[in-house]
Write a protein that holds these residues in place. Structure first.
Motif, PDB file in Angstrom:
ATOM      1  N   UNK A   1       0.716  -1.248   0.101  1.00  0.00           N
ATOM      2  CA  UNK A   1       0.157  -0.049   0.011  1.00  0.00           C
ATOM      3  C   UNK A   1       0.958   1.327   0.004  1.00  0.00           C
ATOM      4  N   UNK A   2       0.112   2.307  -0.365  1.00  0.00           N
ATOM      5  CA  UNK A   2       1.103   3.636  -0.386  1.00  0.00           C
ATOM      6  C   UNK A   2       0.298   4.644   0.226  1.00  0.00           C
TER       7      UNK A   2
ATOM      8  N   UNK B   1      -2.690  12.286   2.080  1.00  0.00           N
ATOM      9  CA  UNK B   1      -1.510  12.132   3.089  1.00  0.00           C
ATOM     10  C   UNK B   1      -0.370  12.662   2.193  1.00  0.00           C
ATOM     11  N   UNK B   2      -0.579  13.148   0.988  1.00  0.00           N
ATOM     12  CA  UNK B   2       0.418  13.597   0.144  1.00  0.00           C
ATOM     13  C   UNK B   2       0.375  15.145  -0.104  1.00  0.00           C
ATOM     14  N   UNK B   3       1.346  15.878  -0.189  1.00  0.00           N
ATOM     15  CA  UNK B   3       1.234  17.363  -0.194  1.00  0.00           C
ATOM     16  C   UNK B   3       0.911  17.747  -1.617  1.00  0.00           C
TER      17      UNK B   3
ATOM     18  N   UNK C   1      -5.457   2.803  -6.893  1.00  0.00           N
ATOM     19  CA  UNK C   1      -6.497   3.685  -6.698  1.00  0.00           C
ATOM     20  C   UNK C   1      -7.136   3.678  -5.432  1.00  0.00           C
ATOM     21  N   UNK C   2      -8.298   4.011  -4.997  1.00  0.00           N
ATOM     22  CA  UNK C   2      -8.949   4.159  -3.865  1.00  0.00           C
ATOM     23  C   UNK C   2      -9.152   2.836  -3.055  1.00  0.00           C
ATOM     24  N   UNK C   3      -9.409   1.655  -3.832  1.00  0.00           N
ATOM     25  CA  UNK C   3      -9.571   0.374  -3.332  1.00  0.00           C
ATOM     26  C   UNK C   3      -7.948  -0.314  -3.151  1.00  0.00           C
ATOM     27  N   UNK C   4      -6.868   0.204  -3.579  1.00  0.00           N
ATOM     28  CA  UNK C   4      -5.554  -0.464  -3.275  1.00  0.00           C
ATOM     29  C   UNK C   4      -4.900  -0.352  -4.418  1.00  0.00           C
ATOM     30  N   UNK C   5      -3.780  -1.347  -4.486  1.00  0.00           N
ATOM     31  CA  UNK C   5      -3.095  -1.529  -5.700  1.00  0.00           C
ATOM     32  C   UNK C   5      -3.697  -2.364  -6.872  1.00  0.00           C
TER      33      UNK C   5
END
Length: 260
Positions: free
Chosen positions: A122-123, A128-130, A241-245
């Motif tokens: 996961x990422x 959580x990213x700028x 995507x929003x559901x994962x890799x």
């Protein structure tokens, strides 16, 4: 500027708008929207031929040259028809010159939820990213029209989430998969290993493999850029995507220092 990346002029003819311009030359199309348009044409051909809703398992593109921001034509043909699997090709031309050739494996679905799984990590999510002003590095209408959130992990290593308010095609419904395909080529510019003012590193191809269809407006990219010592490079990406890799992608680069 038009309201979308492309406007339809006929059954196979399209006009690129200024939203497609950049990033190596603003007079040329950024190839990302063109890849989305080819995916859309492949899906339209599928839907006209068969009702069973084969899904895209692989998108593979060969980028044969640069293309001005102007009128293009797309020809689609089935290379390998099948009961559960098709191989379909779409070619974009400008002034009778082939620009991009796409091939897609279209595959039947099956219920494999009981055995679904894998080790792709996961990422951090988009929140959580700028925010990153990608236009400060890359010129052109395409980069200027996307929203990017990024977390830099090191030289040539970034996690980025990208979305765009610009439709792929004016006044025409486009699938999430085709809309996503129109963002995939941005990955080569979100984990910059070398300043593009000093080094050219365009990609000559792009191949994406999917284990499911993407969902949502945010496209997530876990990107690694590698330069070799002989003028070659690779941009490797895990797609999220929003559901994962949901898959992987690679691009072959030609690396050319500008001042040698």
């Amino acid at each position: 500027m038009g309201a979308a990346y492309f406007e339809r002029l006929g059954p196979t003819r399209f006009r690129a708008t200024e939203h497609t311009s950049g990033a190596w030359q603003v007079s040329e199309q950024h190839i990302a929207p063109a890849l989305g348009l080819l995916a859309h044409c492949i899906e339209r051909d599928r839907d006209a031929r068969r009702p069973d809703g084969l899904i895209v398992g692989r998108l593979s593109y060969d980028i044969l040259g640069t293309v001005p921001v102007g009128e293009v034509e797309v020809a689609t043909r089935v290379l390998r028809p099948g009961r559960t699997i098709d191989l379909v090709e779409a070619t974009m031309t400008y002034a009778d010159r082939a620009i991009v050739r796409a091939r897609a494996w279209l595959m039947a679905t099956a219920d494999t939820m009981s055995i679904a799984g894998g080790a792709l990590p996961a990422v951090p999510g988009p929140q959580e990213c700028e925010p990153w002003a990608m236009r400060d590095v890359w010129p052109g209408g395409f980069i200027g029209g996307v929203e990017v959130r990024r977390q830099v992990l090191g030289p040539g290593r970034s996690v980025a989430w990208v979305r765009t308010p610009v439709p792929l095609l004016a006044d025409e419904s486009v699938s999430t998969h085709a809309r996503w395909a129109g963002l995939l080529d941005i990955t080569n510019g979100v984990a910059v290993r070398a300043d593009p003012r000093d080094v050219l590193f365009p990609n000559v191809d792009l191949t994406a493999h999917f284990v499911r269809s993407p969902v949502g407006e945010w496209a997530g990219f876990d990107v690694t850029v590698i330069f070799g010592g002989d003028g070659l490079g690779v941009t490797h990406t895990i797609l999220h995507d929003a559901a994962g890799p949901l898959g992987t992608q690679s691009q072959l680069l030609t690396v050319r220092p500008r001042h040698q």
